[in-house]
Design a protein around this motif. Structure first.
Motif, PDB file in Angstrom:
ATOM      1  N   UNK A 128       0.812  -1.222   0.000  1.00 13.98           N
ATOM      2  CA  UNK A 128       0.000   0.000   0.000  1.00 13.98           C
ATOM      3  C   UNK A 128       0.841   1.266   0.000  1.00 13.98           C
ATOM      4  N   UNK A 129       2.150   1.159   0.241  1.00 11.21           N
ATOM      5  CA  UNK A 129       2.996   2.350   0.139  1.00 11.21           C
ATOM      6  C   UNK A 129       3.811   2.343  -1.148  1.00 11.21           C
ATOM      7  N   UNK A 130       3.382   1.554  -2.128  1.00  8.68           N
ATOM      8  CA  UNK A 130       4.029   1.520  -3.459  1.00  8.68           C
ATOM      9  C   UNK A 130       5.428   0.911  -3.446  1.00  8.68           C
ATOM     10  N   UNK A 131       5.870   0.327  -2.314  1.00 14.60           N
ATOM     11  CA  UNK A 131       7.236  -0.213  -2.304  1.00 14.60           C
ATOM     12  C   UNK A 131       7.373  -1.419  -3.230  1.00 14.60           C
ATOM     13  N   UNK A 133       5.706  -1.811  -6.096  1.00 12.46           N
ATOM     14  CA  UNK A 133       5.863  -1.219  -7.428  1.00 12.46           C
ATOM     15  C   UNK A 133       7.279  -0.681  -7.606  1.00 12.46           C
ATOM     16  N   UNK A 134       7.810  -0.077  -6.537  1.00 12.61           N
ATOM     17  CA  UNK A 134       9.159   0.475  -6.622  1.00 12.61           C
ATOM     18  C   UNK A 134      10.172  -0.633  -6.908  1.00 12.61           C
ATOM     19  N   UNK A 135      10.002  -1.794  -6.281  1.00  7.51           N
ATOM     20  CA  UNK A 135      10.911  -2.920  -6.555  1.00  7.51           C
ATOM     21  C   UNK A 135      10.933  -3.233  -8.040  1.00  7.51           C
ATOM     22  N   UNK A 136       9.734  -3.281  -8.648  1.00  2.00           N
ATOM     23  CA  UNK A 136       9.663  -3.594 -10.074  1.00  2.00           C
ATOM     24  C   UNK A 136      10.441  -2.580 -10.893  1.00  2.00           C
ATOM     25  N   UNK A 137      10.318  -1.286 -10.538  1.00  2.97           N
ATOM     26  CA  UNK A 137      11.035  -0.279 -11.321  1.00  2.97           C
ATOM     27  C   UNK A 137      12.529  -0.285 -11.017  1.00  2.97           C
ATOM     28  N   UNK A 138      12.944  -1.032 -10.004  1.00  2.11           N
ATOM     29  CA  UNK A 138      14.367  -1.089  -9.657  1.00  2.11           C
ATOM     30  C   UNK A 138      14.946  -2.442 -10.054  1.00  2.11           C
ATOM     31  N   UNK A 139      14.462  -2.981 -11.147  1.00  6.97           N
ATOM     32  CA  UNK A 139      15.015  -4.204 -11.745  1.00  6.97           C
ATOM     33  C   UNK A 139      14.974  -5.394 -10.801  1.00  6.97           C
ATOM     34  N   UNK A 140      13.985  -5.484  -9.947  1.00  6.55           N
ATOM     35  CA  UNK A 140      13.903  -6.594  -9.005  1.00  6.55           C
ATOM     36  C   UNK A 140      12.496  -7.176  -9.049  1.00  6.55           C
ATOM     37  N   UNK A 141      12.420  -8.496  -9.160  1.00  7.89           N
ATOM     38  CA  UNK A 141      11.117  -9.152  -9.198  1.00  7.89           C
ATOM     39  C   UNK A 141      10.608  -9.339  -7.772  1.00  7.89           C
ATOM     40  N   UNK A 145      12.044 -11.596  -4.711  1.00  3.84           N
ATOM     41  CA  UNK A 145      12.739 -10.887  -3.640  1.00  3.84           C
ATOM     42  C   UNK A 145      11.994 -11.012  -2.317  1.00  3.84           C
TER      43      UNK A 145
ATOM     44  N   UNK B  57       3.139  -0.827 -14.479  1.00  3.58           N
ATOM     45  CA  UNK B  57       2.610  -1.151 -13.146  1.00  3.58           C
ATOM     46  C   UNK B  57       1.093  -1.231 -13.177  1.00  3.58           C
ATOM     47  N   UNK B  81      11.314  -6.070 -19.483  1.00  4.94           N
ATOM     48  CA  UNK B  81      12.149  -5.889 -18.304  1.00  4.94           C
ATOM     49  C   UNK B  81      13.404  -5.106 -18.659  1.00  4.94           C
ATOM     50  N   UNK B  85      14.642  -1.583 -17.152  1.00  5.97           N
ATOM     51  CA  UNK B  85      15.946  -1.378 -16.514  1.00  5.97           C
ATOM     52  C   UNK B  85      16.518  -0.002 -16.831  1.00  5.97           C
ATOM     53  N   UNK B  91       8.461   7.961  -7.027  1.00 10.00           N
ATOM     54  CA  UNK B  91       7.054   7.817  -6.682  1.00 10.00           C
ATOM     55  C   UNK B  91       6.570   9.029  -5.897  1.00 10.00           C
ATOM     56  N   UNK B  97      12.328   1.840   0.744  1.00  4.83           N
ATOM     57  CA  UNK B  97      12.263   0.562   1.461  1.00  4.83           C
ATOM     58  C   UNK B  97      12.672   0.800   2.907  1.00  4.83           C
TER      59      UNK B  97
END
Ligand SMILES: Nc1ncnc2c1ncn2[C@@H]1O[C@H](COP(=O)(O)OP(=O)(O)OP(=O)(O)O)[C@@H](O)[C@H]1O
Ligand SMILES: [Mg+2]
Lengths: 262, 259
Positions: A128-131, A133-141, A145, B57, B81, B85, B91, B97
């Motif tokens: 709910x804090x978009x983290x 989604x942020x993972x996805x934009x940071x090249x991480x599945x 993860x 997204x 993907x 990259x 955001x 994190x």
């Protein structure tokens, strides 16, 4: 008038469809999580962190549960068997019910409360804090993860915890038997060892692995799919604990049937 | 806008509804390469959703999204993907994190792509943090220990640390004091100029829009209703844009309670 009959039926139908859809979604989620166990990159540190959290920090509650359960088992079975002058069966009842049933089930229920809730709350907050989604934009599945390491850690940690619970539970029973019920210590331990079969322990550990998987899966799934702010996360946490507890009890029956039914 | 040149990002007929609520209703937009572009629009008009569609997204209901002339919606997962990259994203709420220290947040993408060792990542994080006006010592804090504006700046550092080709900034200066706001605007303009990146920003601050963008686009009722040079904001001759830029209550845009 017709709606009096049809409305409840329609509601029932909707609930059934919803349940089927959720089951399918959880199944696909589980398959994807497991598929990441064998595909690099691997997040060893995250796996280890989750493993320590589950195995090490659940030890106190699981140990206490096991000891008291062993004690109460010895006490109850003694009063029961005394009516038939069959007190010597106490040792076997304690060890068999602990290794086959109570060890895995009680440890899993305790861990479901601790870990299922923690996974759901942590991952739900990230959702709910978009983290996520942020993972996805940071090249991480995020499945790889966040989900895969936690589910694997829960699956491997539970059998270890149950092994400890087995030993401590038997010890609890032995304590009561020797210090309260007047058994001879060596004789009690000998009949424990004589009655115990490998299959009792192995089936219990196998159950533990399945229960661990269920806890990890429901915790992460409820968090992953949560919506709608703090309230949504609260709901996800509750659902994770309730769903995994019920699944544990239902699967316990199914697995017992599979292992021991003639 | 340069005519003839291939736009970096090209949106055509983008539609998205959440339940019965149509948020995007045929968005057409060209984002020119190597420039700053800004999207303006009222609160809840679908600016963030547009960007999330481009990032993959949010799955749009209909329409086309092209990056470098290639249709991203019909791309195989692996290629998509690879495309992702090369994109950075800030955001609206930071989305840091909170289980990781600031420096790992900043260099998360570089570490995930194995482009840097953990030791080098600390130095790189310090460098990028300095660009957004934060001391290197901030790198060891946890995001929960930072003020809202500091979190915003860390999120900004994270968005640009991997030197992306395309960067999206969702309200980069909201919640910052005016001086820090122009420092951040300078940084965004710099990322575009120095790295040759294409930046697509969302902002409500017209002064900031003029500083960070060459082109501006206005979204209203799920469509792009105006596109033009950012420098002209305020006297564009388009009644809707001018009302928005000057923040007037009277005009073609009526505040809607619910849509
Ligand atoms: N995941 C979602 N589920 C349902 N509705 C959504 C979702 N995301 C966005 N919306 C709706 O879409 C609309 C547009 O949202 P969006 O976040 O794009 O607004 P915005 O233009 O960025 O506004 P702001 O300037 O306030 O950030 C809003 O009405 C919002 O309620
Ligand atoms: Mg927004």
């Amino acid at each position: 008038m017709a709606s009096l009959v049809l409305d409840p039926l329609a509601a029932l139908g909707r609930a059934a469809i919803g349940a089927c859809r959720a089951t399918g979604a959880v199944g696909l989620f589980a398959l994807e999580a497991v598929s990441h166990w064998v595909r690099p990159p691997f997040y060893g540190r995250l796996f280890w962190g989750a493993f320590v959290e589950i195995a090490w920090f659940s030890l106190p509650v699981v140990a206490l549960t096991a000891v008291f359960t062993g004690m109460v088992l010895a006490l109850q079975s003694y009063t029961g068997f005394a009516r038939f002058n069959a007190q010597s069966a106490v040792a076997s009842v304690v060890v068999i019910s602990l290794t086959r049933e109570l060890g895995p089930v009680l440890a899993a229920l305790m861990v479901a409360g601790r870990i299922g809730a923690a996974f759901a709350a942590e991952i739900g907050t990230m959702r709910v804090t978009d983290q996520i989604d942020a993972l996805t934009t940071l090249s991480t599945d995020p499945m790889k993860y966040l989900v895969a390491p936690r589910v694997l850690a829960a699956t491997l940690a539970l059998p270890l915890l149950v092994l400890v619970a087995d030993v401590l539970g038997v010890m609890g029973g032995w304590l009561i038997a020797t210090f309260k019920l007047g058994f001879v210590s060596a004789a009690y331990l000998k009949s424990t060892a004589d009655f115990l079969q490998t299959m009792d322990v192995v089936s219990g550990l196998a159950k533990a692995g399945v229960f661990g998987f269920v806890i990890g899966l429901m915790g992460t799934w409820c968090g992953y799919t949560s919506r709608g702010g703090a309230r949504g996360v609260g709901g996800a946490t509750t659902l994770a604990v309730v769903a995994s507890s019920i699944l544990i009890l239902a699967l316990d029956y199914a697995l017992t049937e599979a292992f021991f039914a003639q | 806008m340069m005519h003839g040149a291939l736009p970096k990002i090209r949106l055509r007929g983008l539609r998205k509804a959440f339940g019965a609520k149509k948020v995007l209703d045929g968005v057409d937009l060209d984002v020119p390469a190597g420039q700053g572009t800004v999207i303006l629009g009222g609160s809840g008009s679908g600016k963030s959703v547009t960007i999330k569609c481009i990032l993959g997204l949010v799955e749009p209901d209909a329409g086309e999204i092209e990056i470098d002339g290639r249709d991203v919606l019909r791309m195989p997962r692996r290629e998509r993907q690879e495309m992702a990259d090369r994109i950075g994203m800030l955001f609206q709420n930071g989305a840091l994190f909170d289980s990781l220290p600031v420096w790992e947040n900043v260099c998360f993408k570089l570490l995930a792509q194995n482009r840097i060792t953990r030791a080098a990542a600390r130095d790189r994080a310090a460098e990028v943090l300095e660009q957004v006006g934060l001391a290197a010592s901030v790198g060891d804090l946890s995001p929960a220990e930072l003020s809202g504006g500091m979190q915003k700046r860390v999120a900004l550092a994270r968005a640009v640390a991997a030197r992306p080709e395309i960067v999206f900034f969702d309200e980069p200066t909201t919640g910052l004091d005016p001086i820090m706001g122009s420092v951040i605007d300078g940084l965004i303009a710099d990322v575009v100029k120095r790295l040759g990146a294409t930046a697509l920003s969302i902002t409500h601050d017209i002064a900031s829009a003029r500083r960070i963008a060459d082109t501006a686009a206005m979204i209203h009722r799920g469509r792009i209703v105006w596109t033009g040079p950012a420098a002209s904001l305020g006297q564009t001759g388009n009644a809707m844009v001018d009302q928005f830029a000057r923040g007037e209550r009277e005009g073609p845009i009526q505040m809607e309670l619910r849509r």
